[in-house]
Design an enzyme around this catalytic site. Sequence first.
Site, PDB file in Angstrom:
ATOM      1  N   GLU A  23       1.309  -2.733   2.211  1.00 11.39           N
ATOM      2  CA  GLU A  23       0.421  -3.059   2.840  1.00 11.39           C
ATOM      3  C   GLU A  23      -0.693  -3.658   2.123  1.00 11.39           C
ATOM      4  OE1 GLU A  23      -0.473  -0.375   6.200  1.00 11.39           O
ATOM      5  OE2 GLU A  23       1.461  -0.572   6.893  1.00 11.39           O
ATOM      6  N   GLU A  67       8.917  -0.110   7.202  1.00 10.20           N
ATOM      7  CA  GLU A  67       7.928   0.722   8.282  1.00 10.20           C
ATOM      8  C   GLU A  67       8.241   0.275   9.439  1.00 10.20           C
ATOM      9  OE1 GLU A  67       4.084   2.255   7.004  1.00 10.20           O
ATOM     10  OE2 GLU A  67       4.597   1.974   4.806  1.00 10.20           O
TER      11      GLU A  67
HETATM   12  O1  AHR Z   1       3.610   5.522   7.812  1.00 10.87           O
HETATM   13  C1  AHR Z   1       2.300   5.943   8.025  1.00 10.87           C
HETATM   14  C2  AHR Z   1       1.380   4.667   7.305  1.00 10.87           C
HETATM   15  O2  AHR Z   1       1.438   3.649   7.981  1.00 10.87           O
HETATM   16  C3  AHR Z   1       1.852   4.163   5.789  1.00 10.87           C
HETATM   17  O3  AHR Z   1       1.172   4.859   4.901  1.00 10.87           O
HETATM   18  C4  AHR Z   1       1.283   2.975   5.812  1.00 10.87           C
HETATM   19  O4  AHR Z   1       1.792   2.082   4.909  1.00 10.87           O
HETATM   20  C5  AHR Z   1       1.138   2.517   7.246  1.00 10.87           C
HETATM   21  O5  AHR Z   1       0.160   1.889   7.766  1.00 10.87           O
END
Ligand code: AHR
Length: 490
Positions: A173, A294
């Site tokens: 991110e 994710e």
């Molecule tokens: O999964 C929780 C968080 O969500 C992670 O650390 C991040 O990459 C995302 O914003």
Amino acid sequence: MEKYLINPNQKISHINKNIYGHFSEHLGRCIYEGLYVGEDSDIPNVNGMRCDVVNALKEMKIPVLRWPGGCFADEYHWKDGIGDKATRKKMINTHWGGVVEDNSFGTHEFFELCAQLGCEPYICGNVGSGTVQEMNEWVEYMTFDGTSPMAELRKKNGRKAPWKLKFFGVGNENWGCGGNMTPQFYADTYRRYQTYVRNYGGNWIYKIACGPNDADYKWTETLMQNCRHFSGLSLHYYTTPHVYETRGKALEFDAAEYETTISKAYKMEELLTRHGEIMNRYDPQKRVSFVVDEWGTWYDVEAGTNPGFLYQQNTMRDAIVAGLTLNLFNKHSDRVRMANIAQLVNVLQAVILTDGADMLLTPTYHVFKMFADHQENTLLGSYITTKTYNADKRDYPQLVESASIDDNGVIYATVVNTSETESAEFKCQIADTAVISVKAEILSGDAHDHNTFEHKDVVKPADFTDFTRSADGFTAKLPACAVVKFTING
Ligand code: AHR
């Protein structure tokens, strides 16, 4: 009656098992308590890894595990997590709850966990606050098979042979918690960092660049202009019913909020299609994988828990989100070759929840286990007619399916009925196939149904028999809010 057509003559793409992957971050009770309890714990463990959780994950056929974050990765300095545990640096986990991180779970422990699980490690490096040298040395420490400062350090810490490491993410991110970079700045930074992520000996690293958040198509476009430097581009997309003040609750939701959740989950189809179109322009051979590292539901934390721990319960609604999303990944498996639901234990859409020594399997766990039969199969051409609904200004289908065939010719069809209230009847025909046998398994219930530490089997798979076989298929009636897997021998 709806029509469901499966064509075994149309072999579309390989379903990479890593689509069924997971993510574990130093966040809340995911690593500590959820996976790692330490060698001295009363909870049965092997080298600190809790046996009950490891066994359940092996049964679910976990193929790949991402670590150490998440946002944590861009603040993680790997040298803090090696060597004598008694002297490892203690620090504050600033992102997640402000608790003390004692670094007792580090590189050696992660590889030990993956070895016990029998899964591929996927490590995310620190671009946001780490140096090029630090990243270069981490890869050397893990994979160099010879005489070098980092290989000697690894040996001194008890590991003679290098580990095999395939998947390495260059930052997380980086448009947000990983440094708030612009796409061009990250693209340039990526090129520099990845230069020093080296392949040593027989170890070949599959480099994954930080990709877009949600519908940030400009990010994808900018990164793809540099795509010869990476093998994978990531996508992060979370399903959350509300976006302001409250994200919604895991256990309490009305019909409208249920529909919004499903509609938002179905946005994944649009994201895979539109980001995929951009990738196709730069990479028509589909060399670069889209890695959805994710995804999952994200609600308010459970009352009374640390807001920084992201602990939420998990219902049949989450099972529907999981089933429909995994079907979409199968359908896009020509480009999507890895995905990692967030997160493995006790965080967000977890497959396992723990309470001290106790453990339960969530509805999402059961979906992953049911769908594991698709791993490494070939996606078949298939199509189902369906009603559509509308919520959150988006149409979404009542029925979402995918079908695959394994090396023995067995066909697996997974169908999700996304409606909270309406059943659905369909006639399935399998082209050019004399069907010998069909068996089916179902996960269904009220959308609010969930497992608790007092009642662990409220939601669990059962045999499904509400179908009638015909010469070339079957006719089935799915109840509302259901995930069904048909196993077809022809
Ligand atoms: O999964 C929780 C968080 O969500 C992670 O650390 C991040 O990459 C995302 O914003």
